[in-house]
Scaffold this motif. Structure first.
Motif, PDB file in Angstrom:
ATOM      1  N   VAL A 191      -0.244  -5.412  -0.788  1.00 50.77           N
ATOM      2  CA  VAL A 191      -1.550  -5.473  -1.438  1.00 50.77           C
ATOM      3  C   VAL A 191      -2.672  -5.453  -0.411  1.00 50.77           C
ATOM      4  O   VAL A 191      -3.658  -4.723  -0.562  1.00 50.77           O
ATOM      5  CB  VAL A 191      -1.657  -6.725  -2.346  1.00 50.77           C
ATOM      6  CG1 VAL A 191      -3.095  -6.968  -2.767  1.00 50.77           C
ATOM      7  CG2 VAL A 191      -0.796  -6.550  -3.578  1.00 50.77           C
ATOM      8  N   GLU A 192      -2.506  -6.238   0.642  1.00 48.40           N
ATOM      9  CA  GLU A 192      -3.550  -6.331   1.658  1.00 48.40           C
ATOM     10  C   GLU A 192      -3.789  -4.961   2.296  1.00 48.40           C
ATOM     11  O   GLU A 192      -4.931  -4.534   2.470  1.00 48.40           O
ATOM     12  CB  GLU A 192      -3.122  -7.342   2.727  1.00 48.40           C
ATOM     13  CG  GLU A 192      -4.275  -7.895   3.518  1.00 48.40           C
ATOM     14  CD  GLU A 192      -3.813  -8.938   4.525  1.00 48.40           C
ATOM     15  OE1 GLU A 192      -4.172  -8.771   5.703  1.00 48.40           O
ATOM     16  OE2 GLU A 192      -3.084  -9.871   4.127  1.00 48.40           O
ATOM     17  N   THR A 193      -2.699  -4.267   2.627  1.00 49.94           N
ATOM     18  CA  THR A 193      -2.811  -2.931   3.231  1.00 49.94           C
ATOM     19  C   THR A 193      -3.487  -1.961   2.281  1.00 49.94           C
ATOM     20  O   THR A 193      -4.410  -1.227   2.660  1.00 49.94           O
ATOM     21  CB  THR A 193      -1.416  -2.388   3.602  1.00 49.94           C
ATOM     22  OG1 THR A 193      -0.778  -3.335   4.453  1.00 49.94           O
ATOM     23  CG2 THR A 193      -1.498  -1.054   4.315  1.00 49.94           C
ATOM     24  N   MET A 194      -3.030  -1.948   1.015  1.00 49.28           N
ATOM     25  CA  MET A 194      -3.589  -1.018   0.038  1.00 49.28           C
ATOM     26  C   MET A 194      -5.067  -1.323  -0.222  1.00 49.28           C
ATOM     27  O   MET A 194      -5.887  -0.416  -0.313  1.00 49.28           O
ATOM     28  CB  MET A 194      -2.811  -1.088  -1.287  1.00 49.28           C
ATOM     29  CG  MET A 194      -1.352  -0.723  -1.191  1.00 49.28           C
ATOM     30  SD  MET A 194      -1.028   0.961  -0.628  1.00 49.28           S
ATOM     31  CE  MET A 194      -1.213   1.881  -2.141  1.00 49.28           C
ATOM     32  N   ASP A 195      -5.400  -2.601  -0.328  1.00 51.07           N
ATOM     33  CA  ASP A 195      -6.804  -2.992  -0.548  1.00 51.07           C
ATOM     34  C   ASP A 195      -7.677  -2.535   0.622  1.00 51.07           C
ATOM     35  O   ASP A 195      -8.790  -2.042   0.425  1.00 51.07           O
ATOM     36  CB  ASP A 195      -6.933  -4.514  -0.712  1.00 51.07           C
ATOM     37  CG  ASP A 195      -6.589  -4.978  -2.126  1.00 51.07           C
ATOM     38  OD1 ASP A 195      -6.448  -4.107  -3.011  1.00 51.07           O
ATOM     39  OD2 ASP A 195      -6.472  -6.191  -2.339  1.00 51.07           O
ATOM     40  N   GLU A 236      -2.603   9.015   4.624  1.00 50.94           N
ATOM     41  CA  GLU A 236      -1.802   7.813   4.894  1.00 50.94           C
ATOM     42  C   GLU A 236      -1.669   6.969   3.625  1.00 50.94           C
ATOM     43  O   GLU A 236      -0.585   6.476   3.292  1.00 50.94           O
ATOM     44  CB  GLU A 236      -2.476   6.993   6.004  1.00 50.94           C
ATOM     45  CG  GLU A 236      -1.693   5.756   6.409  1.00 50.94           C
ATOM     46  CD  GLU A 236      -2.468   4.855   7.373  1.00 50.94           C
ATOM     47  OE1 GLU A 236      -1.875   3.854   7.814  1.00 50.94           O
ATOM     48  OE2 GLU A 236      -3.642   5.137   7.669  1.00 50.94           O
ATOM     49  N   HIS A 237      -2.763   6.833   2.907  1.00 51.15           N
ATOM     50  CA  HIS A 237      -2.784   6.022   1.696  1.00 51.15           C
ATOM     51  C   HIS A 237      -1.892   6.622   0.603  1.00 51.15           C
ATOM     52  O   HIS A 237      -1.091   5.919  -0.015  1.00 51.15           O
ATOM     53  CB  HIS A 237      -4.221   5.900   1.194  1.00 51.15           C
ATOM     54  CG  HIS A 237      -4.352   5.151  -0.090  1.00 51.15           C
ATOM     55  ND1 HIS A 237      -4.100   3.792  -0.170  1.00 51.15           N
ATOM     56  CD2 HIS A 237      -4.673   5.556  -1.339  1.00 51.15           C
ATOM     57  CE1 HIS A 237      -4.276   3.397  -1.423  1.00 51.15           C
ATOM     58  NE2 HIS A 237      -4.616   4.449  -2.150  1.00 51.15           N
ATOM     59  N   GLU A 276       3.220   6.609  -2.535  1.00 51.58           N
ATOM     60  CA  GLU A 276       4.417   7.303  -3.038  1.00 51.58           C
ATOM     61  C   GLU A 276       5.703   6.624  -2.561  1.00 51.58           C
ATOM     62  O   GLU A 276       6.663   6.491  -3.319  1.00 51.58           O
ATOM     63  CB  GLU A 276       4.392   8.771  -2.594  1.00 51.58           C
ATOM     64  CG  GLU A 276       3.358   9.584  -3.351  1.00 51.58           C
ATOM     65  CD  GLU A 276       3.074  10.950  -2.760  1.00 51.58           C
ATOM     66  OE1 GLU A 276       2.165  11.617  -3.275  1.00 51.58           O
ATOM     67  OE2 GLU A 276       3.746  11.341  -1.783  1.00 51.58           O
ATOM     68  N   GLU A 277       5.674   6.193  -1.324  1.00 54.58           N
ATOM     69  CA  GLU A 277       6.888   5.607  -0.727  1.00 54.58           C
ATOM     70  C   GLU A 277       7.157   4.191  -1.245  1.00 54.58           C
ATOM     71  O   GLU A 277       8.305   3.838  -1.537  1.00 54.58           O
ATOM     72  CB  GLU A 277       6.718   5.583   0.801  1.00 54.58           C
ATOM     73  CG  GLU A 277       7.918   5.055   1.555  1.00 54.58           C
ATOM     74  CD  GLU A 277       7.594   4.787   3.020  1.00 54.58           C
ATOM     75  OE1 GLU A 277       8.288   3.959   3.633  1.00 54.58           O
ATOM     76  OE2 GLU A 277       6.622   5.387   3.543  1.00 54.58           O
TER      77      GLU A 277
END
Length: 224
Positions: free
Chosen positions: A82-86, A131-132, A137-138
């Motif tokens: 979540v932190e990375t995606m945010d 990258e996002h 997807e992964e």
């Protein structure tokens, strides 16, 4: 929930492929417009602003519909992500705002300096966007398929579509279908509301073809 059919989020890959293709084309598309060509500038700047809106609608639908459910149902799996995606969303949103502001400035001036500045922001956005989408997807799509029902996933897709006008929805569908395999087309069919699909496949395909021709004419320096 246990008796309900679970989500199949593979349609997202088709949407992502369309996003990757369209955003990758933007820097050359913007740079290919002749300086002081007010009409060409308007056509391409409007396209850039539309793509910013599409990506923004896509992200806010995930924020509203996907993240809360995953946090609730698989916190151990999703919290580290979540932190990375945010962080990625926040960075991309900042770049999209800069791209929109630059495109509006260029649209008003049709000036070479403003054009090149907008093209540079479009270029700068790409690594973060790629990258996002790849991380999503992964790591995220498998969680969606495991923890969201088909009904919940369709609601997410509809929320994304619902943020734009019906004509724009048809164009978005035509964009996603452009270059899609038949398998990807059928996954899209399963994901979108029936009324959007039945009008969308023939009309959307035609709208998008015309849209690309208009862009190519406006930006003779690009390779659309």
């Amino acid at each position: 929930m246990h008796n309900e059919k679970m989500a199949d989020s593979r349609d997202m890959i088709g949407a992502h492929d369309a996003m990757r293709r369209e955003f990758a084309a933007l820097p050359a598309l913007v740079a290919g417009v002749s300086a002081r060509d007010a009409d060409g500038t308007t056509v391409v700047a409007r396209h850039v602003l539309m793509m910013v809106d599409f990506l923004h609608a896509h992200h806010t639908s995930e924020d509203d519909h996907v993240w809360p459910r995953l946090r609730e149902r698989c916190p151990a799996d999703v919290e580290p992500l979540v932190e990375t995606m945010d962080r990625q969303h926040a960075f991309i949103d900042g770049e999209l705002e800069a791209l929109a502001a630059g495109s509006r400035r260029w649209r008003a001036s049709a000036d070479a300096t403003d054009r090149d500045a907008a093209a540079a922001v479009a270029e700068r956005l790409l690594p973060a966007l790629y990258e996002h989408l790849a991380l999503e997807e992964e790591r995220i799509l498998p969680l969606i398929d495991r923890y969201l029902t088909e009904r919940e996933w369709k609601a997410t897709v509809e929320a994304s579509f619902g943020k734009v006008t019906f004509a724009r929805r048809l164009l978005m569908l035509g964009m996603a279908l452009h270059g899609a395999s038949e398998e990807q087309a059928q996954l899209l069919r399963a994901a979108v509301p029936a009324v959007v699909w039945h009008a969308g496949r023939p009309i959307g395909t035609r709208l998008y073809r015309t849209h690309r021709q208009r862009l190519a004419a406006a930006s003779p320096g690009s390779d659309l």
